[in-house]
Design a protein around this motif. Sequence first.
Motif, short mmCIF file in Angstrom:
data_model
loop_
_atom_site.label_atom_id
_atom_site.label_comp_id
_atom_site.label_asym_id
_atom_site.label_seq_id
_atom_site.Cartn_x
_atom_site.Cartn_y
_atom_site.Cartn_z
N VAL A 1 15.17 47.31 -32.03
CA VAL A 1 14.12 47.51 -31.03
C VAL A 1 13.30 46.24 -30.85
O VAL A 1 13.01 45.81 -29.73
CB VAL A 1 13.22 48.70 -31.43
N LEU A 2 12.93 45.61 -31.95
CA LEU A 2 12.09 44.42 -31.88
C LEU A 2 12.79 43.27 -31.18
O LEU A 2 12.14 42.48 -30.48
CB LEU A 2 11.62 44.01 -33.28
N GLU A 3 14.12 43.15 -31.35
CA GLU A 3 14.80 42.05 -30.67
C GLU A 3 14.74 42.24 -29.16
O GLU A 3 14.59 41.27 -28.40
CB GLU A 3 16.24 41.88 -31.16
N TRP A 4 14.83 43.49 -28.69
CA TRP A 4 14.75 43.74 -27.26
C TRP A 4 13.32 43.66 -26.75
O TRP A 4 13.08 43.30 -25.59
CB TRP A 4 15.43 45.06 -26.90
N LEU A 5 12.37 43.95 -27.61
CA LEU A 5 10.97 43.70 -27.24
C LEU A 5 10.75 42.20 -27.05
O LEU A 5 10.11 41.77 -26.08
CB LEU A 5 10.03 44.25 -28.31
N MET A 6 11.30 41.39 -27.96
CA MET A 6 11.17 39.93 -27.82
C MET A 6 11.92 39.43 -26.60
O MET A 6 11.48 38.47 -25.93
CB MET A 6 11.70 39.24 -29.07
N PHE A 7 13.03 40.07 -26.28
CA PHE A 7 13.77 39.74 -25.05
C PHE A 7 12.87 39.92 -23.83
O PHE A 7 12.87 39.09 -22.92
CB PHE A 7 15.01 40.63 -24.97
N GLN A 8 12.11 40.99 -23.82
CA GLN A 8 11.19 41.20 -22.71
C GLN A 8 10.07 40.16 -22.72
O GLN A 8 9.77 39.55 -21.67
CB GLN A 8 10.59 42.60 -22.77
N MET A 9 9.47 39.94 -23.87
CA MET A 9 8.33 39.03 -23.95
C MET A 9 8.72 37.59 -23.65
O MET A 9 7.98 36.86 -22.98
CB MET A 9 7.71 39.12 -25.35
N GLY A 10 9.88 37.18 -24.13
CA GLY A 10 10.29 35.79 -23.96
C GLY A 10 11.14 35.52 -22.74
O GLY A 10 11.27 34.37 -22.32
N GLY A 11 11.74 36.57 -22.15
CA GLY A 11 12.66 36.38 -21.04
C GLY A 11 12.26 37.13 -19.80
O GLY A 11 11.93 36.55 -18.77
N VAL A 12 12.31 38.46 -19.87
CA VAL A 12 12.07 39.28 -18.68
C VAL A 12 10.71 38.99 -18.06
O VAL A 12 10.61 38.73 -16.85
CB VAL A 12 12.22 40.78 -19.02
N GLY A 13 9.66 39.03 -18.86
CA GLY A 13 8.32 38.80 -18.31
C GLY A 13 8.14 37.42 -17.70
O GLY A 13 7.80 37.29 -16.51
N PRO A 14 8.36 36.37 -18.48
CA PRO A 14 8.16 35.02 -17.93
C PRO A 14 9.07 34.69 -16.75
O PRO A 14 8.62 34.11 -15.76
CB PRO A 14 8.46 34.11 -19.13
N MET A 15 10.34 35.05 -16.83
CA MET A 15 11.26 34.69 -15.76
C MET A 15 11.02 35.49 -14.48
O MET A 15 11.03 34.95 -13.38
CB MET A 15 12.70 34.85 -16.23
N LEU A 16 10.79 36.79 -14.62
CA LEU A 16 10.51 37.58 -13.42
C LEU A 16 9.15 37.20 -12.84
O LEU A 16 8.95 37.24 -11.62
CB LEU A 16 10.58 39.07 -13.73
N GLY A 17 8.22 36.81 -13.71
CA GLY A 17 6.93 36.32 -13.23
C GLY A 17 7.09 35.07 -12.40
O GLY A 17 6.43 34.89 -11.36
N GLN A 18 7.95 34.16 -12.83
CA GLN A 18 8.21 32.96 -12.05
C GLN A 18 8.91 33.29 -10.73
O GLN A 18 8.63 32.67 -9.69
CB GLN A 18 9.05 31.97 -12.86
#
Length: 234
Positions: A100-117
Amino acid sequence: MIDVHSWPTPNGHKVHIMLEECGQRLGRDWQVHAVNIGAGDQFKPDFLAISPNNKIPAIVDPNGPGGQPISLFESGAILVYLASKFGRFLPKGDRERFQVLEWLMFQMGGVGPMLGQAHHFRLYAPEKIDYAVNRYTNEAKRLYGVMDRQLKGQPWIAGKQYTIADIAIFPWLRSWQNQGIAWADYPRLKDWFDRIAARPAVQRGVAVLADARKPLTDDKSRDILFGKTQYEKR
């Protein structure tokens, strides 16, 4: 009562949803304090005292560890804290918890920043830069593909259980159109999205402060969020 300092953005919605999913009810168990990021509320000293990075959300729990108050910023950390406090949506077994934590980090480090850009360069940038639009739109599509493949043969992002990984990712996908996404390309992810969107606690969570947010159209708000105001020394 937990104080939630927030705004109706994907990161804010994560915490609103999590609290409601944990059986906490707005107005009974937690209260929300609007931090209007378009007006610059995030730079006020009282907010910076609990969120030194001037980002929402942040929480203050008067009944934290050991019965003492605690304040937390960073939405991922808040989700982990609430999962621990209420014993929900984060497995206790080491293997399942780390998945679970690895996919949480996937969101924090990837999904959020990249979709934000992707949002920024497709919608808010003062000039259209094709390179940036293409780069972040393509990265959004790549990330959607990663998640679509992850859901093959399992109902939730981290396995058989609905967890904070799902709660963290879902709000970011609500603006799929602005990210240049066609749902037809990601059928498993679309099914996952629809199942989460139908959950009553999720519907309550995304409704929090929803009426307060206005389209970002004026130059002052753009300067506060993306211009010199954001980068002033404090």
